[in-house]
Enzyme design. Structure first.
Site, PDB file in Angstrom:
ATOM      1  N   THR A   1      13.801  -5.245   9.154  1.00  0.00           N
ATOM      2  CA  THR A   1      13.468  -5.887  10.188  1.00  0.00           C
ATOM      3  C   THR A   1      14.189  -5.452  11.456  1.00  0.00           C
ATOM      4  OG1 THR A   1      13.007  -8.235  11.180  1.00  0.00           O
ATOM      5  CG2 THR A   1      15.208  -7.817   9.744  1.00  0.00           C
TER       6      THR A   1
ATOM      7  N   HIS B   1      10.985 -18.317   6.016  1.00  0.00           N
ATOM      8  CA  HIS B   1       9.501 -18.698   6.198  1.00  0.00           C
ATOM      9  C   HIS B   1       8.760 -19.207   5.034  1.00  0.00           C
ATOM     10  CE1 HIS B   1       9.750 -15.457   9.729  1.00  0.00           C
ATOM     11  NE2 HIS B   1      10.061 -16.544   9.999  1.00  0.00           N
TER      12      HIS B   1
END
Length: 226
Positions: free
Chosen positions: A170, A104
């Site tokens: 995550t 990201h």
């Protein structure tokens, strides 16, 4: 040495004091995420977006890697460790990890607002009028909502070479981590570290219901016995 691929998300940095992406109300530091994490938001109010990331960058300089970061880095003594992270901080690198792929983007880099080329190191504030090499306004080197994830193909290549997969910070319900797991070979065992997991252990998955700093150490002890 075996290839250990580690997928990390916000939970691995939360214990360092890095704020998670957004709260239950969909807000990020009091802002609607689309205001500060989309091309449309940047086009409407670039000053707001630049200020938002300037504050995130300043916060990053005040925190340090935690035991999970250091433990993952230490695994390079026994494995070829490849980290694929959804995080935009540099805590893995500061802890000593040598192979880190940021899906990201990276908070300490900036790039052209016209193209994802012209990426530069940028540790200080970005202001209106700061220009990229192509003459456009500099923007944070962050993958915003609606933008392609340019490193995804490379991430798939790395996961396909894994002998062991560790997922920490995550959920298996959240992409891209969930999607990347589909590319591991059939013999690869996955370790999921999640204090509130949505899945259970099975023949190919070991779930450790702990925070990152505790769970990573436990997995490290397990896999170094192989």
């Amino acid at each position: 040495m075996k290839n250990l691929v580690v997928l990390t998300g916000a939970g691995v940095s939360a214990e360092s004091g890095v704020n998670t992406f957004r709260d239950a109300g969909g807000l990020w530091e009091g802002h609607d995420v689309m205001e500060v994490a989309s091309p449309q938001g940047f086009a409407r109010n670039p000053e707001l977006v630049l200020d938002f990331y300037n504050k995130r960058r300043a916060q990053l300089k005040e925190v340090e890697p935690n035991e999970a970061h250091y433990c993952i880095a230490g695994l390079e003594r026994n494995f070829n460790v490849y980290i694929i992270t959804q995080n935009v901080d540099d805590l893995h690198e500061r802890a000593g990890s040598s192979r880190v792929l940021h899906l990201h983007g990276e908070l300490l880099k900036a790039r052209s607002s016209k193209t994802d080329d012209h990426v530069i190191e940028h540790r200080d504030d970005i202001s209106m009028g700061d220009k990229a090499a192509d003459g456009s306004q500099l923007r944070p080197h962050i993958v915003w909502f609606g933008e392609e994830v340019p490193m995804m193909d490379r991430a798939v290549e790395i996961v396909q070479q894994a002998d062991i997969l560790m997922i920490v910070g995550t959920s298996l319900q959240v992409y891209p981590a969930a999607g990347l797991r589909n590319f591991i070979a059939s013999h690869v065992h996955t370790y999921l570290i999640d204090p509130a997991p949505a899945v259970s252990s099975n023949d190919r998955l070991t779930v450790i219901s702990k925070k990152a700093t505790q769970g990573v150490r436990e997995v490290a002890d397990l896999i170094t016995q192989f």
